[in-house]
Design a protein around this motif. Structure first.
Motif, short mmCIF file in Angstrom:
data_model
loop_
_atom_site.label_atom_id
_atom_site.label_comp_id
_atom_site.label_asym_id
_atom_site.label_seq_id
_atom_site.Cartn_x
_atom_site.Cartn_y
_atom_site.Cartn_z
N ALA A 23 0.69 -1.14 0.06
CA ALA A 23 -0.05 0.16 -0.02
C ALA A 23 0.76 1.25 -0.16
O ALA A 23 0.57 2.37 -0.83
N TYR A 24 1.87 1.40 0.68
CA TYR A 24 2.97 2.49 0.84
C TYR A 24 3.63 2.49 -0.45
O TYR A 24 3.77 3.66 -0.86
N LEU A 27 1.17 4.08 -3.01
CA LEU A 27 1.10 5.63 -2.82
C LEU A 27 2.28 6.39 -2.96
O LEU A 27 2.10 7.56 -3.84
N ALA A 279 -8.59 -0.47 7.98
CA ALA A 279 -7.60 0.57 7.66
C ALA A 279 -6.57 0.09 6.68
O ALA A 279 -6.00 0.70 5.66
N LEU A 283 -5.90 1.52 3.09
CA LEU A 283 -4.81 1.94 2.61
C LEU A 283 -4.50 1.57 1.13
O LEU A 283 -4.19 2.59 -0.01
N GLY A 286 -6.98 3.40 -1.23
CA GLY A 286 -6.53 4.53 -1.54
C GLY A 286 -5.37 4.62 -2.59
O GLY A 286 -5.62 5.62 -3.69
N GLY A 287 -4.45 3.94 -2.36
CA GLY A 287 -3.36 3.79 -3.24
C GLY A 287 -3.66 3.35 -4.58
O GLY A 287 -3.29 4.04 -5.51
#
Length: 431
Positions: A23-24, A27, A279, A283, A286-287
């Motif tokens: 996820a990070y 993003l 959450a 994530l 959202g990404g």
């Protein structure tokens, strides 16, 4: 394909390669693209908010997570297992069959493979190893394999996500998953029976048939949840999102008032754990929303569709190629990432080639679930290893035959679309 996009893809692989959560990686890579392309990074916030505002169906995800966690925390899972033991525990490979049947029933409540494996799966593994008839690796392997059914039979969190990216009917997707889910359960039980004969697994002590009615009555309120959900959705009483809220509320009433097995402190822990799980999924969503904007900006779906249509690819060849790619990606990526980031690339081509999006979606979700037990990543293997402390090597050693029959079931779904589309068409689907 621009330099900015290549930089974005390279950033994803580099960051994911050093062990950062995917996820990070998505993003950060999306921010890198926006900065390199000279666009305002604040645009990412607008894309994210617009995507969430227009995706009311995403509310179903945390609600199904809450329902599954409540099921695991109360005595509901134990009662369902008692019913399954009385039903199929008397046959050769009895507890293995119990494992699969329990997953089939629990899949109608949770919509999550991880919830299935970590909850009811942990209990049945302890039962199988305590009986002395099964090795630790075998018990863990069949548990991981049967947990893949969880997101196929409705409700299904992955199908909710697929509906988001494809604009397909979530109701017809849920219907399309019922027969494939039953097929997966059937092939797993057949393999369990064959292995039980070959390895000489001892028979379990059968539960007297006179005991079956009592256990059925005890488990009946829990068994009603799938029926309530399906009637709500297909009877026009609720939307899929509202049905998820009904599932969470029904599970809460059952665990706290009917079975009296859930205290306020435990409920708070469930809500906190559900918020963390939601959450983590959020994530990735959202990404993916931002990355999908990047992909659309580069016009990649249309370019890919134009190339494939120009080659006059047969629809069956295309589906085989996509499924092979998804199987390979499933060894490395989690299902949520594949559904939100990779599968949208192929949807325009499906439309161009006349491939039914409900059939494609169910097959793709089944493929992603098989990826959950495919080494080396196989997240379900790691989940079961974490909750039972059974060595990963023992689980992987036993998983291959179960993986093989699930692939055969996937092949049947690809070759015979009627397995997926029969129920949706019976309820008026025109695809």
């Amino acid at each position: 394909m621009s330099i900015e996009f290549l930089l974005c893809i390279g950033t994803i692989f580099m960051i994911a390669g050093i062990g950062m959560p995917i996820a990070y990686a998505i993003l950060i890579a999306s921010f890198v693209y926006l900065a390199a392309a000279g666009q305002d990074i604040g645009l990412a916030g607008k894309i994210l908010l617009d995507g969430l505002y227009n995706s009311f169906i995403l509310l179903a995800v945390p609600l199904f997570i809450v329902a599954a966690n409540i099921m695991n925390a109360g005595t509901i899972s134990d009662r369902l297992l008692g019913f399954c033991v009385a039903l199929v525990g008397r046959f050769r490979g009895g507890l293995g069959h119990v494992n699969v049947v329990a997953s089939l029933i629990f899949s109608g409540m949770s919509g999550s493979a991880v919830a299935d494996a970590a909850g009811i799966g942990k209990i049945i593994i302890e039962m199988m190893t305590r009986s002395g008839h099964y090795t630790r690796g075998y018990a863990a392997a069949i548990t991981a394999a049967s947990a893949t059914i969880g997101p196929i039979i409705p409700p299904s969190i992955p199908m909710v996500l697929y509906a988001l990216v494809s604009n397909s009917s979530i109701g017809y997707l849920f219907l399309g998953g019922i027969v494939p889910g039953l097929l997966m359960g059937l092939v797993l039980m057949a393999m369990n029976y064959w292995l039980s004969l070959r390895r000489g697994f001892a028979l379990e002590d059968p539960v007297p048939l006179a005991e079956l009615p009592r256990r059925t009555v005890t488990a009946f309120p829990a068994l009603m949840m799938p029926a309530i959900l399906l009637y709500g959705i297909y009877g026009g009483v609720t939307t899929p999102t509202e049905a998820a809220a009904v599932a969470a509320f029904y599970a809460l009433v059952l665990a706290s008032m009917f079975y009296r097995a859930l205290r306020l402190r435990a409920l708070m822990e469930i809500l906190i754990d559900s918020a963390r799980s939601s959450a983590a999924v959020g994530l990735v969503i959202g990404g993916a929303l931002i990355l999908n904007y990047v992909v659309a900006s580069e016009n990649i779906p249309n370019l890919l569709a134009a190339q494939l249509v120009g080659l006059d690819v047969h629809p069956l060849v295309f589906i085989f190629a996509v499924n092979l790619l998804l199987l390979l990606l499933g060894c490395l990526l989690d299902a949520t990432t594949i559904i939100l980031v990779v599968i949208p690339l192929f949807i325009p081509t499906c439309r161009e080639l006349g491939i039914d999006l409900v059939h494609f979606g169910v097959v793709a979700v089944v493929n992603c679930m098989i990826g959950l037990i495919t080494p080396p990543y196989g997240i379900l293997l790691f989940v079961i290893n974490a909750v039972t402390r059974i060595p990963l090597g023992e689980i992987i050693h036993e998983i291959w035959l179960f993986l093989g029959v699930l692939l055969l079931a996937l092949l049947a779904m690809i070759l015979f679309p009627g397995l997926v589309l029969w129920l949706p068409r019976s309820f008026g689907y025109a695809g």
